[in-house]
Design a protein around this motif. Structure first.
Motif, PDB file in Angstrom:
ATOM      1  N   SER A  12     -53.010-101.287  39.137  1.00 30.31           N
ATOM      2  CA  SER A  12     -52.552-101.876  40.385  1.00 30.31           C
ATOM      3  C   SER A  12     -53.587-101.635  41.471  1.00 30.31           C
ATOM      4  CB  SER A  12     -51.222-101.253  40.781  1.00 30.31           C
ATOM      5  OG  SER A  12     -51.389 -99.865  41.022  1.00 30.31           O
ATOM      6  N   PRO A  13     -53.513-102.413  42.602  1.00 34.52           N
ATOM      7  CA  PRO A  13     -54.522-102.291  43.646  1.00 34.52           C
ATOM      8  C   PRO A  13     -54.696-100.876  44.185  1.00 34.52           C
ATOM      9  CG  PRO A  13     -53.205-104.258  43.974  1.00 34.52           C
ATOM     10  CD  PRO A  13     -52.573-103.498  42.853  1.00 34.52           C
ATOM     11  N   GLY A  14     -53.627-100.061  44.137  1.00 36.17           N
ATOM     12  CA  GLY A  14     -53.735 -98.728  44.691  1.00 36.17           C
ATOM     13  C   GLY A  14     -54.285 -97.695  43.735  1.00 36.17           C
ATOM     14  N   SER A  15     -54.515 -98.062  42.481  1.00 40.53           N
ATOM     15  CA  SER A  15     -54.994 -97.106  41.489  1.00 40.53           C
ATOM     16  C   SER A  15     -56.510 -97.176  41.354  1.00 40.53           C
ATOM     17  CB  SER A  15     -54.327 -97.391  40.142  1.00 40.53           C
ATOM     18  OG  SER A  15     -54.661 -98.694  39.712  1.00 40.53           O
ATOM     19  N   PRO A  16     -57.120 -96.187  40.697  1.00 42.04           N
ATOM     20  CA  PRO A  16     -58.579 -96.187  40.565  1.00 42.04           C
ATOM     21  C   PRO A  16     -59.088 -97.434  39.850  1.00 42.04           C
ATOM     22  CG  PRO A  16     -57.668 -94.053  39.989  1.00 42.04           C
ATOM     23  CD  PRO A  16     -56.499 -94.978  40.138  1.00 42.04           C
ATOM     24  N   PHE A  17     -60.232 -97.899  40.299  1.00 41.10           N
ATOM     25  CA  PHE A  17     -60.892 -99.068  39.712  1.00 41.10           C
ATOM     26  C   PHE A  17     -61.548 -98.639  38.411  1.00 41.10           C
ATOM     27  CE2 PHE A  17     -63.965-102.414  39.179  1.00 41.10           C
ATOM     28  CZ  PHE A  17     -63.451-103.513  39.841  1.00 41.10           C
ATOM     29  N   GLY A  18     -61.191 -99.275  37.296  1.00 39.05           N
ATOM     30  CA  GLY A  18     -61.692 -98.834  36.003  1.00 39.05           C
ATOM     31  C   GLY A  18     -62.293 -99.947  35.168  1.00 39.05           C
ATOM     32  N   THR A  19     -62.405 -99.677  33.871  1.00 39.24           N
ATOM     33  CA  THR A  19     -63.069-100.607  32.955  1.00 39.24           C
ATOM     34  C   THR A  19     -62.386-101.969  32.898  1.00 39.24           C
ATOM     35  OG1 THR A  19     -63.859 -98.771  31.586  1.00 39.24           O
ATOM     36  CG2 THR A  19     -63.809-100.950  30.569  1.00 39.24           C
ATOM     37  N   LEU A  20     -61.056-101.984  32.853  1.00 38.14           N
ATOM     38  CA  LEU A  20     -60.346-103.256  32.793  1.00 38.14           C
ATOM     39  C   LEU A  20     -60.631-104.100  34.033  1.00 38.14           C
ATOM     40  CD1 LEU A  20     -56.861-102.289  31.315  1.00 38.14           C
ATOM     41  CD2 LEU A  20     -58.788-103.397  30.153  1.00 38.14           C
ATOM     42  N   ASP A  21     -60.614-103.453  35.190  1.00 36.83           N
ATOM     43  CA  ASP A  21     -60.915-104.172  36.432  1.00 36.83           C
ATOM     44  C   ASP A  21     -62.340-104.710  36.413  1.00 36.83           C
ATOM     45  OD1 ASP A  21     -58.445-103.251  38.222  1.00 36.83           O
ATOM     46  OD2 ASP A  21     -59.210-101.476  37.186  1.00 36.83           O
ATOM     47  N   PHE A  22     -63.270-103.906  35.917  1.00 38.37           N
ATOM     48  CA  PHE A  22     -64.676-104.334  35.908  1.00 38.37           C
ATOM     49  C   PHE A  22     -64.865-105.554  35.004  1.00 38.37           C
ATOM     50  CE2 PHE A  22     -69.082-103.996  34.285  1.00 38.37           C
ATOM     51  CZ  PHE A  22     -69.730-104.215  35.484  1.00 38.37           C
ATOM     52  N   GLN A  23     -64.155-105.588  33.884  1.00 40.33           N
ATOM     53  CA  GLN A  23     -64.255-106.762  33.018  1.00 40.33           C
ATOM     54  C   GLN A  23     -63.771-108.020  33.744  1.00 40.33           C
ATOM     55  OE1 GLN A  23     -63.440-105.565  28.527  1.00 40.33           O
ATOM     56  NE2 GLN A  23     -62.058-104.503  29.902  1.00 40.33           N
ATOM     57  N   LEU A  24     -62.769-107.885  34.586  1.00 43.80           N
ATOM     58  CA  LEU A  24     -62.294-109.026  35.373  1.00 43.80           C
ATOM     59  C   LEU A  24     -63.345-109.478  36.375  1.00 43.80           C
ATOM     60  CD1 LEU A  24     -58.568-107.996  36.049  1.00 43.80           C
ATOM     61  CD2 LEU A  24     -59.424-109.689  34.414  1.00 43.80           C
ATOM     62  N   VAL A  25     -64.114-108.535  36.890  1.00 45.17           N
ATOM     63  CA  VAL A  25     -65.211-108.890  37.798  1.00 45.17           C
ATOM     64  C   VAL A  25     -66.252-109.740  37.066  1.00 45.17           C
ATOM     65  CG1 VAL A  25     -67.132-107.964  39.174  1.00 45.17           C
ATOM     66  CG2 VAL A  25     -64.878-106.893  39.296  1.00 45.17           C
ATOM     67  N   LEU A  26     -66.601-109.340  35.853  1.00 50.65           N
ATOM     68  CA  LEU A  26     -67.548-110.124  35.063  1.00 50.65           C
ATOM     69  C   LEU A  26     -66.993-111.519  34.784  1.00 50.65           C
ATOM     70  CD1 LEU A  26     -68.891-107.571  32.402  1.00 50.65           C
ATOM     71  CD2 LEU A  26     -69.568-107.880  34.789  1.00 50.65           C
ATOM     72  N   LEU A  27     -65.718-111.578  34.436  1.00 49.43           N
ATOM     73  CA  LEU A  27     -65.095-112.872  34.142  1.00 49.43           C
ATOM     74  C   LEU A  27     -65.050-113.767  35.374  1.00 49.43           C
ATOM     75  CD1 LEU A  27     -62.096-111.778  31.883  1.00 49.43           C
ATOM     76  CD2 LEU A  27     -64.213-112.903  31.159  1.00 49.43           C
ATOM     77  N   ARG A  28     -64.868-113.190  36.528  1.00 47.29           N
ATOM     78  CA  ARG A  28     -64.803-113.993  37.762  1.00 47.29           C
ATOM     79  C   ARG A  28     -66.098-114.755  37.965  1.00 47.29           C
ATOM     80  NH1 ARG A  28     -64.795-117.125  40.869  1.00 47.29           N
ATOM     81  NH2 ARG A  28     -63.961-117.263  42.985  1.00 47.29           N
ATOM     82  N   ARG A  29     -67.231-114.129  37.695  1.00 48.86           N
ATOM     83  CA  ARG A  29     -68.518-114.812  37.827  1.00 48.86           C
ATOM     84  C   ARG A  29     -68.676-115.882  36.750  1.00 48.86           C
ATOM     85  NH1 ARG A  29     -71.532-115.607  41.877  1.00 48.86           N
ATOM     86  NH2 ARG A  29     -71.708-113.403  42.410  1.00 48.86           N
ATOM     87  N   MET A  30     -68.163-115.629  35.558  1.00 52.15           N
ATOM     88  CA  MET A  30     -68.293-116.587  34.461  1.00 52.15           C
ATOM     89  C   MET A  30     -67.337-117.767  34.604  1.00 52.15           C
ATOM     90  SD  MET A  30     -68.662-113.917  31.273  1.00 52.15           S
ATOM     91  CE  MET A  30     -69.868-112.581  31.322  1.00 52.15           C
ATOM     92  N   ALA A  31     -66.290-117.611  35.414  1.00 50.00           N
ATOM     93  CA  ALA A  31     -65.296-118.672  35.550  1.00 50.00           C
ATOM     94  C   ALA A  31     -65.880-119.944  36.152  1.00 50.00           C
ATOM     95  CB  ALA A  31     -64.123-118.188  36.399  1.00 50.00           C
ATOM     96  N   ASP A  32     -66.997-119.848  36.841  1.00 49.80           N
ATOM     97  CA  ASP A  32     -67.631-121.034  37.406  1.00 49.80           C
ATOM     98  C   ASP A  32     -68.142-121.965  36.315  1.00 49.80           C
ATOM     99  OD1 ASP A  32     -67.167-119.973  39.911  1.00 49.80           O
ATOM    100  OD2 ASP A  32     -69.164-119.100  40.108  1.00 49.80           O
ATOM    101  N   HIS A  33     -68.321-121.432  35.103  1.00 54.19           N
ATOM    102  CA  HIS A  33     -68.896-122.218  34.027  1.00 54.19           C
ATOM    103  C   HIS A  33     -67.873-122.635  32.972  1.00 54.19           C
ATOM    104  CE1 HIS A  33     -72.967-121.501  35.448  1.00 54.19           C
ATOM    105  NE2 HIS A  33     -72.690-120.217  35.539  1.00 54.19           N
ATOM    106  N   HIS A  34     -67.056-121.678  32.513  1.00 60.47           N
ATOM    107  CA  HIS A  34     -66.163-121.969  31.389  1.00 60.47           C
ATOM    108  C   HIS A  34     -64.780-121.381  31.625  1.00 60.47           C
ATOM    109  CE1 HIS A  34     -69.053-123.907  28.793  1.00 60.47           C
ATOM    110  NE2 HIS A  34     -69.918-122.987  29.126  1.00 60.47           N
TER     111      HIS A  34
END
Length: 201
Positions: A12-34
């Motif tokens: 959740s937004p109030g919890s520490p930022f971890g690996t799962l969140d980071f993978q979503l960051v990578l996906l956000r950049r890739m969403a422009d393509h596929h």
């Protein structure tokens, strides 16, 4: 890239930022393509579109915050201790290569190159040690998410780097044969080091 394992929902937004969140960051950049590949990966993580947006928002806040920790320290804080570290020499420069596994891409590693002063020189996905890379011989082999920057550059050498269109994006220009053996001019676009699309001249 193989089947994607399922995982619990990101924190959740109030919890520490971890690996799962980071993978979503990578996906956000890739969403422009596929969008289709990103949607599949997002569902594998058990995350919603809102989760992906929130993760990206939190990541950007960490990156841009005044007095924030160094990029190298930020990656250690988010991803934990690297799975492996290695000394690298690039030309006349020396650095350390840190690598972490990410559940979405088990045959890849997220790699960060750290200079002697702690500055991050590069951050992208690379093939995991011991994992067989793709067979890249023709244009038809260059499918989305099939290879990394260095794999494409080696397979279709000499490749010429071009300026990326946004942060954490790379482009390579090279020639490659199509299925009929006709050599074509290609520009390959990558996000976080992973192939997204090709433009054929």
């Amino acid at each position: 890239m193989g089947p994607m394992p399922t995982a619990k929902r990101p924190d959740s937004p109030g919890s520490p930022f971890g690996t799962l969140d980071f993978q979503l960051v990578l996906l956000r950049r890739m969403a422009d393509h596929h969008q289709d590949l990103v949607e599949e990966a997002r569902h594998a993580l058990g995350a919603s579109i809102a989760d992906m947006r929130e993760a990206n928002k939190r990541w950007q806040a960490m990156v841009r915050s005044p007095g924030t920790r160094s990029a190298a320290s930020r990656y250690r804080s988010v991803l934990g201790r690297p799975e492996s570290t290695a000394h690298r020499t690039i030309g006349d420069l020396e650095c350390e290569a840190w690598q972490w596994p990410l559940p979405l891409w088990p045959d890849l590693r997220f790699e960060v190159l750290v200079g002697p002063n702690g500055a991050v020189w590069n951050e992208w996905l690379v093939r995991a040690p011991g994992s067989p890379g793709p067979s890249l011989k023709t244009l038809e082999d260059l499918t989305p998410w099939s290879c990394t920057v260095d794999e494409a550059a080696r397979a279709f050498a000499p490749a010429r780097p071009l300026e990326g269109t946004a942060p954490n994006r790379w482009r390579l220009a090279f020639t490659a044969p199509d299925a009929r053996g006709v050599r074509r001019e290609v520009v390959a676009e990558f996000a976080w080091g992973l192939l997204q699309r090709t433009t054929v001249g």
